[in-house]
Design a protein around this motif. Structure first.
Motif, PDB file in Angstrom:
ATOM      1  N   ILE A 152      37.323 -14.638 -15.695  1.00 54.43           N
ATOM      2  CA  ILE A 152      37.141 -14.821 -17.138  1.00 54.43           C
ATOM      3  C   ILE A 152      35.758 -15.423 -17.368  1.00 54.43           C
ATOM      4  O   ILE A 152      35.451 -16.499 -16.852  1.00 54.43           O
ATOM      5  CB  ILE A 152      38.217 -15.749 -17.729  1.00 54.43           C
ATOM      6  N   TYR A 154      32.506 -16.964 -19.709  1.00 56.96           N
ATOM      7  CA  TYR A 154      32.262 -17.760 -20.921  1.00 56.96           C
ATOM      8  C   TYR A 154      30.778 -18.100 -20.974  1.00 56.96           C
ATOM      9  O   TYR A 154      30.202 -18.561 -19.988  1.00 56.96           O
ATOM     10  CB  TYR A 154      33.093 -19.043 -20.911  1.00 56.96           C
ATOM     11  N   HIS A 156      28.067 -20.330 -23.229  1.00 52.09           N
ATOM     12  CA  HIS A 156      28.003 -21.404 -24.225  1.00 52.09           C
ATOM     13  C   HIS A 156      26.611 -21.495 -24.845  1.00 52.09           C
ATOM     14  O   HIS A 156      25.597 -21.383 -24.144  1.00 52.09           O
ATOM     15  CB  HIS A 156      28.357 -22.735 -23.554  1.00 52.09           C
ATOM     16  N   THR A 179      43.765 -14.665 -20.608  1.00 55.66           N
ATOM     17  CA  THR A 179      42.374 -14.748 -21.049  1.00 55.66           C
ATOM     18  C   THR A 179      42.136 -16.043 -21.820  1.00 55.66           C
ATOM     19  O   THR A 179      41.107 -16.707 -21.638  1.00 55.66           O
ATOM     20  CB  THR A 179      42.014 -13.540 -21.930  1.00 55.66           C
ATOM     21  N   GLU A 180      43.079 -16.407 -22.650  1.00 52.67           N
ATOM     22  CA  GLU A 180      42.975 -17.654 -23.419  1.00 52.67           C
ATOM     23  C   GLU A 180      42.930 -18.857 -22.474  1.00 52.67           C
ATOM     24  O   GLU A 180      42.133 -19.783 -22.657  1.00 52.67           O
ATOM     25  CB  GLU A 180      44.164 -17.776 -24.373  1.00 52.67           C
ATOM     26  N   LYS A 183      39.512 -18.933 -20.769  1.00 58.31           N
ATOM     27  CA  LYS A 183      38.465 -19.391 -21.686  1.00 58.31           C
ATOM     28  C   LYS A 183      38.532 -20.902 -21.865  1.00 58.31           C
ATOM     29  O   LYS A 183      37.504 -21.591 -21.890  1.00 58.31           O
ATOM     30  CB  LYS A 183      38.622 -18.708 -23.052  1.00 58.31           C
ATOM     31  N   ASP A 184      39.746 -21.432 -22.015  1.00 59.29           N
ATOM     32  CA  ASP A 184      39.911 -22.876 -22.179  1.00 59.29           C
ATOM     33  C   ASP A 184      39.404 -23.635 -20.957  1.00 59.29           C
ATOM     34  O   ASP A 184      38.731 -24.663 -21.080  1.00 59.29           O
ATOM     35  CB  ASP A 184      41.383 -23.222 -22.435  1.00 59.29           C
TER      36      ASP A 184
END
Length: 312
Positions: A152, A154, A156, A179-180, A183-184
């Motif tokens: 996954i 990410y 920023h 996926t959530e 991301k977390d």
């Protein structure tokens, strides 16, 4: 027109290009200095070579997944302004895709790979072209690639930080929840800067050094209590155990309090999500790149630079 060794030297100093390329340029242009400079520029050598020594501490940390292969890469530029240029961001995405496709061993091997969509150009050749067009030195600094498991990505703050979380998943196909979760965890990594995945991965030498520091600190704190030496040391050793656990919470991802629910560790949160999905989830690895991290930036004197440009 003939040319001398001194002509080669002058051309090299003027353009920053290597001696053999300068000699070839003069040969191709009959020794005409102006035409030789134009020749080098046309072949993408002069401008790129002159910029090659400039410090690249800005740029983008980028992460994405291509056909299940996770990639995080840092590509540097000289200024933050260029990092926002669409041409530059497209180049970075192409580099990341090349990493996914080719699985290069290191940056040097990557630079010899074909740039995706441009079969006639390598990454190195495309980078030289970008340097000429954009007008700044560029460099691919580092990358990590995950071929297995579920990755996954990410990114920023528009590329300030790039993160990949790699997980092993079984017994569930709920990609939305997975996926959530990824991301977390990636956002946690971006914000909290863990150095290790878990306590088992902490460098043994680093851990022993931390224990020694905390033990000496605890013994010093106990001196005021006038305890016998053996008792003072036993108490100090117990204090160290608690402090090392706190140390793990700071540097190990799975030991950190989960940012969205700090009464749970990241490890416990992952276990809860896996239980709710009826499957198994293991965070196997992660990579966090922050652009320019550890690069010493050159502090320019703005007034001197303006004077130089004005010819003063």
């Amino acid at each position: 027109m003939a040319f001398t060794a001194n002509d080669v030297k002058i051309l090299r100093e003027t353009t920053g290009v290597g001696m053999m390329d300068c000699k070839k340029a003069l040969s191709e242009t009959g020794g005409d200095m102006d035409k030789a400079i134009a020749y080098l520029r046309e072949h993408g050598l002069a401008a790129a070579q002159k910029k090659a020594g400039r410090i690249t501490a800005e740029g983008i940390a980028f992460a994405d997944v291509y056909d299940g292969v996770g990639v995080v890469v840092e590509v540097n530029s000289e200024t933050d302004f260029v990092a926002k240029n669409e041409m530059f961001t497209n180049y970075v995405a192409g580099v990341a895709k090349a990493i996914a496709i080719n699985n290069p061993a290191d940056v040097d091997a990557l630079m010899t790979c074909k740039f995706p969509g441009l079969d006639d150009k390598t990454i190195a050749e495309q980078q030289q072209e970008m340097i000429l067009v954009i007008g700044e030195n560029l460099s691919v600094r580092r990358f990590t690639r995950y071929a297995d498991g579920l990755s996954i990505p990410y990114v920023h703050a528009g590329g300030k930080i790039g993160v990949i979380v790699n997980m092993e998943v079984s017994g569930t196909s709920d990609m939305h929840t997975l996926t959530e979760l990824g991301k977390d965890i990636a956002m946690q990594i971006a914000a909290m800067r863990p150095l290790y995945l878990n306590a088992e991965q902490v460098d043994a030498g680093e851990l022993e050094k931390e224990k020694e520091i905390q033990l000496n600190k605890a013994i010093e704190e106990n001196k005021a209590k006038n305890l016998p030496d053996d008792k003072a040391r036993a108490i100090a050793e117990n204090m160290v155990k608690g402090r090392i656990n706190k140390y793990y919470e700071e540097i190990c991802l799975m030991n950190q309090p989960y940012v969205k629910e700090n009464k749970l560790t990241v490890e416990k949160h992952v276990e809860q999500v896996a239980k709710a999905l009826g499957g198994n989830i293991t965070v196997k690895a992660f990579t966090r790149f922050e652009k320019g991290e550890g690069i010493e930036k050159q502090e320019d004197n703005f007034a001197a630079e303006v004077a130089k440009m004005a010819g003063q």
